[in-house]
Scaffold this motif. Structure first.
Motif, PDB file in Angstrom:
ATOM      1  N   ASP A  34       0.689  -1.208   0.039  1.00 50.23           N
ATOM      2  CA  ASP A  34       0.105   0.111  -0.070  1.00 50.23           C
ATOM      3  C   ASP A  34       0.738   1.229   0.059  1.00 50.23           C
ATOM      4  O   ASP A  34       0.489   2.327  -0.679  1.00 50.23           O
ATOM      5  CB  ASP A  34      -0.821  -0.015   1.410  1.00 50.23           C
ATOM      6  N   LEU A  35       2.095   1.129   0.865  1.00 52.69           N
ATOM      7  CA  LEU A  35       2.776   2.355   0.890  1.00 52.69           C
ATOM      8  C   LEU A  35       3.579   2.670  -0.437  1.00 52.69           C
ATOM      9  O   LEU A  35       4.075   3.918  -0.652  1.00 52.69           O
ATOM     10  CB  LEU A  35       3.537   2.275   2.291  1.00 52.69           C
ATOM     11  N   THR A  36       3.924   1.614  -1.028  1.00 55.29           N
ATOM     12  CA  THR A  36       4.730   1.853  -2.139  1.00 55.29           C
ATOM     13  C   THR A  36       4.147   1.814  -3.503  1.00 55.29           C
ATOM     14  O   THR A  36       4.906   2.281  -4.686  1.00 55.29           O
ATOM     15  CB  THR A  36       5.978   0.779  -2.042  1.00 55.29           C
ATOM     16  N   VAL A  37       3.059   1.003  -3.751  1.00 58.42           N
ATOM     17  CA  VAL A  37       2.405   1.053  -4.880  1.00 58.42           C
ATOM     18  C   VAL A  37       0.951   1.733  -5.032  1.00 58.42           C
ATOM     19  O   VAL A  37       0.857   2.609  -5.550  1.00 58.42           O
ATOM     20  CB  VAL A  37       2.191  -0.601  -5.361  1.00 58.42           C
ATOM     21  N   VAL A  49      -1.726   8.792  -5.460  1.00 60.78           N
ATOM     22  CA  VAL A  49      -1.660  10.182  -5.234  1.00 60.78           C
ATOM     23  C   VAL A  49      -0.993  10.818  -6.585  1.00 60.78           C
ATOM     24  O   VAL A  49      -1.306  11.955  -6.991  1.00 60.78           O
ATOM     25  CB  VAL A  49      -0.123  10.207  -4.246  1.00 60.78           C
ATOM     26  N   LYS A  50      -0.265  10.149  -7.576  1.00 69.64           N
ATOM     27  CA  LYS A  50      -0.046  10.270  -9.078  1.00 69.64           C
ATOM     28  C   LYS A  50      -1.408  10.784  -9.541  1.00 69.64           C
ATOM     29  O   LYS A  50      -1.465  11.685 -10.397  1.00 69.64           O
ATOM     30  CB  LYS A  50       0.577   9.117  -9.449  1.00 69.64           C
ATOM     31  N   GLU A  51      -2.501   9.834  -9.519  1.00 73.21           N
ATOM     32  CA  GLU A  51      -3.460  10.301 -10.222  1.00 73.21           C
ATOM     33  C   GLU A  51      -4.364  11.571  -9.562  1.00 73.21           C
ATOM     34  O   GLU A  51      -4.816  12.241 -10.266  1.00 73.21           O
ATOM     35  CB  GLU A  51      -4.606   8.953  -9.799  1.00 73.21           C
ATOM     36  N   LEU A  52      -4.273  11.639  -8.149  1.00 71.79           N
ATOM     37  CA  LEU A  52      -4.663  12.876  -7.491  1.00 71.79           C
ATOM     38  C   LEU A  52      -4.067  14.083  -8.163  1.00 71.79           C
ATOM     39  O   LEU A  52      -4.796  15.014  -8.376  1.00 71.79           O
ATOM     40  CB  LEU A  52      -4.730  12.879  -6.132  1.00 71.79           C
ATOM     41  N   LYS A  53      -2.683  14.121  -8.330  1.00 75.19           N
ATOM     42  CA  LYS A  53      -2.033  15.220  -8.935  1.00 75.19           C
ATOM     43  C   LYS A  53      -2.413  15.471 -10.297  1.00 75.19           C
ATOM     44  O   LYS A  53      -2.663  16.549 -10.571  1.00 75.19           O
ATOM     45  CB  LYS A  53      -0.512  14.936  -8.670  1.00 75.19           C
ATOM     46  N   ILE A 105      -6.967   9.963   1.377  1.00 74.40           N
ATOM     47  CA  ILE A 105      -6.654  10.209  -0.363  1.00 74.40           C
ATOM     48  C   ILE A 105      -8.368  10.073  -0.566  1.00 74.40           C
ATOM     49  O   ILE A 105      -8.645  10.812  -1.701  1.00 74.40           O
ATOM     50  CB  ILE A 105      -6.227   8.714  -0.653  1.00 74.40           C
ATOM     51  N   ASP A 106      -9.306   9.270  -0.076  1.00 73.29           N
ATOM     52  CA  ASP A 106     -10.620   9.224  -0.271  1.00 73.29           C
ATOM     53  C   ASP A 106     -11.321  10.719  -0.120  1.00 73.29           C
ATOM     54  O   ASP A 106     -12.159  11.018  -0.892  1.00 73.29           O
ATOM     55  CB  ASP A 106     -11.370   8.231   0.356  1.00 73.29           C
ATOM     56  N   SER A 107     -10.881  11.262   0.873  1.00 76.22           N
ATOM     57  CA  SER A 107     -11.469  12.551   0.994  1.00 76.22           C
ATOM     58  C   SER A 107     -11.054  13.623  -0.143  1.00 76.22           C
ATOM     59  O   SER A 107     -11.770  14.524  -0.520  1.00 76.22           O
ATOM     60  CB  SER A 107     -11.172  13.317   2.443  1.00 76.22           C
ATOM     61  N   VAL A 108      -9.833  13.581  -0.667  1.00 73.45           N
ATOM     62  CA  VAL A 108      -9.387  14.475  -1.782  1.00 73.45           C
ATOM     63  C   VAL A 108     -10.167  13.963  -3.061  1.00 73.45           C
ATOM     64  O   VAL A 108     -10.675  14.958  -3.943  1.00 73.45           O
ATOM     65  CB  VAL A 108      -8.020  14.538  -1.899  1.00 73.45           C
ATOM     66  N   TYR A 109     -10.253  12.829  -3.455  1.00 72.49           N
ATOM     67  CA  TYR A 109     -11.074  12.074  -4.371  1.00 72.49           C
ATOM     68  C   TYR A 109     -12.368  12.890  -4.563  1.00 72.49           C
ATOM     69  O   TYR A 109     -12.907  13.401  -5.229  1.00 72.49           O
ATOM     70  CB  TYR A 109     -11.205  10.725  -4.330  1.00 72.49           C
ATOM     71  N   ASP A 110     -13.169  12.670  -2.858  1.00 73.54           N
ATOM     72  CA  ASP A 110     -14.377  13.074  -2.660  1.00 73.54           C
ATOM     73  C   ASP A 110     -14.696  14.643  -3.228  1.00 73.54           C
ATOM     74  O   ASP A 110     -15.415  15.260  -3.644  1.00 73.54           O
ATOM     75  CB  ASP A 110     -14.887  12.664  -1.454  1.00 73.54           C
TER      76      ASP A 110
END
Length: 577
Positions: free
Chosen positions: A221-224, A230-234, A289-294
């Motif tokens: 989870d931490l490395t993949v 995060v890349k998708e969020l950016k 991460i979910d909150s940023v997606y939301d």
């Protein structure tokens, strides 16, 4: 002779009893001898020799030596004492000292029981030493295989453990060192110390296995998983900002940076071999991460309804403003002729201010949308609130119009009712005047003038430039009630006066023959002519007539109401029966 026979019988009985008891003792001795022989047949020596081949040391050796001492005690001491006591008991069974015989029997029985228990204890401990040796030797094989498998896992999948690999290998090395100690103690036969090491080995091995199982999914989870998200969020944020999406006071890049920092710090937590703590942080990272997606999705979802709602909200605002303008115009017109008692004008002005505020927010949202600085979710929230507020304003406008719509009709109806009240008053006055009474009771006059003044005041209030229809309505209800009461009082006055006149005329036939009638007629005439108390005059003459001619008053009263063509009133009658 009888005494002698009795003595002989007792002697024979005693002898027979003694013989029977001696035989019983010998049978018990035989049973105990068999039990002792069975104990001797146990191959305890062979079992000791077998365990002695295990090369025991330490506490295990000490326990074995104690068992050897117990064996020597059994074979060299206890068996000899048992044989001696059984032989002596068999010899004593021919004697007559029964008490000593029972005591010796109990003593040898106890010795045999204790010896049997000791033999069983030695057997159990020998078996335990054999089992422990067997278990420990099997544990050596099992643990050696397990550590080989763990070592292979760490070597083959070291990429799956990330920074935790060094700590895991160090723990495995420590386990292998402890295993060597356990193996050596097992080979030496020091099973007591080996057991302590084995227990710790099991605990530490369980810990290592749980770490090897728990760490890879956390590390993945931490490395993949998280880095990909995060890349998708950016990427998504860059695309949305390029399309002029705004996020209000939410610092999306800052939120993403916080996630990256948590990922980095949680890798250190895994390095310290704290998977439980890392699991908690991973769950927190996933939630962030979910909150940023939301947050991003909320703005995407809000764009289309915002754009679709713009025209509808604008029309609703314009409609509500037009409605309020018409409402205020109508209220201004009505206020020239009527008093508006429920702050209708003030409420309409407040609604106008609310509409200005709603339109101001709408116009600012339009400017932000045009300038591409609007946050769609905020605009959508404004639109939803505007829709709700406009619906409420529209309902208030309708309620106000409904409350004032009938004022003109109410006024016309009130004027008609006033005209009827005036007619009713004149009608009642004419009815009383037509009686040509010598006078009118003061209490009747007082009530008549009160009602007349109420009608006059109503007429005055109706002639005001501004009519308070709420007050007028209350006055109408009061006057109607008072007029009904005045009608009842008028009917009572007329009926009492006319009945009193008829009864006075009827009483003339008895004045010369009945002194009491003459006296009552005089009093009633005074009440009628001078005091104008017609009801009291009626009661006075009616009472004495019923004494002279029972039922005469009811007959005359019924005839009166029948001639009038009306029903006799249900009130306290002056009929004196």
């Amino acid at each position: 002779m009888i005494v002698l026979i009795g003595i002989v019988i007792l002697a024979v009985a005693a002898y027979v009893g003694l013989v029977i008891y001696q035989q019983r003792i010998r049978r018990q001795v035989a049973t105990l001898t068999t039990k002792k022989e069975a104990m001797e047949a146990i191959p305890l020596k062979d079992e000791l020799q077998l365990v002695g081949q295990l090369s025991l040391t330490g506490q295990s050796l000490e326990d074995y030596e104690n068992l050897q001492a117990d064996f020597s005690e059994i074979t060299e001491n206890r068996f000899t004492r048992i044989d001696e006591q059984l032989a002596q008991l068999l010899s004593d069974s021919r004697g007559v000292n029964l008490i000593q015989l029972r005591r010796n029997l109990n003593k040898v029985t106890t010795l045999i029981t204790q010896t049997d228990e000791l033999i069983k204890s030695v057997q159990e401990q020998l078996t335990h030493l054999q089992d422990v040796d067997k278990q420990h030797r099997q544990a050596v094989k099992d643990l050696e295989q397990k550590y080989q498998d763990l070592r292979k896992t760490l070597l083959a999948k070291n990429f799956a453990f990330g920074p935790s690999i060094d700590g895991l290998e160090e723990q495995l090395s420590q386990l292998e060192d402890n295993f060597d100690t356990f193996s050596r103690l097992t080979q030496e036969g020091d099973h007591e110390r080996a057991a302590d090491v084995l227990e710790q080995l099991h605990d530490d091995t369980d810990v290592l296995e749980s770490l090897i199982k728990a760490i890879p999914p956390l590390y993945k989870d931490l490395t993949v998983t998280f880095p990909d998200q995060v890349k998708e969020l950016k990427s998504g944020y860059q695309q949305l900002t390029a399309e002029s999406f705004q996020f209000g006071d939410q610092d999306v890049p800052g939120l993403i940076t916080t996630v990256e920092e948590h990922i980095k710090s949680n890798l250190e937590t895994l390095k310290d071999l704290r998977p439980d703590d890392a699991q908690v942080v991973n769950e927190r990272i996933a939630s962030q991460i979910d909150s940023v997606y939301d947050l991003m999705q909320m703005e995407i979802d809000a764009k289309q309804p915002v754009e679709s709602n713009l025209d509808g909200v604008a029309r609703f605002i314009a409609h509500a403003q037009n409605q309020n303008h018409s409402l205020m115009t109508e209220l201004d017109r009505l206020s020239q002729n009527y008093t508006l008692d429920h702050q209708e004008l003030e409420t309409a002005r407040e609604l106008n201010e609310q509409l200005r505020s709603i339109d101001g927010i709408y116009q600012r949202d339009i400017q932000d949308l045009t300038g591409k600085t609007a946050t769609y979710s905020q605009v959508l929230a404004h639109q939803k609130q505007q829709q709700k507020d406009l619906e409420q304003i529209e309902q208030q406008q309708a309620d106000i119009l409904k409350s004032v719509a009938g004022l003109a009709d109410e006024e016309r109806q009130a004027r008609n009712t006033l005209q009827q009240f005036d007619f009713d008053l004149h009608s009642l006055r004419r009815q009383v005047e037509n009686l040509n009474l010598p006078g009118i009771p003061q209490n009747y006059l007082d009530y008549f003038f009160v009602v007349r003044d109420e009608v006059a005041q109503l007429a005055t209030d109706m002639d005001q430039p501004q009519i308070d229809m709420e007050r007028i309505t209350k006055q109408l209800l009061i006057i109607q009630t008072d007029l009904d009461t005045l009608q009842d009082k008028t009917d009572d006055l007329i009926d009492s006066a006319e009945l009193a006149e008829q009864l006075l005329q009827y009483a003339n036939r008895y004045q010369t023959s009945h002194e009491n009638v003459a006296q009552a007629s005089k009093e009633a005439a005074d009440l009628f002519e001078n005091k104008h108390q017609y009801a009291q005059a009626l009661e006075t003459i009616a009472t004495v007539l019923d004494e002279v001619e029972p039922g005469s008053y009811k007959r005359l009263e019924d005839a009166y109401y029948q001639s009038k063509g009306k029903r006799k009133p249900q009130r306290e009658s002056t009929d004196k029966k």
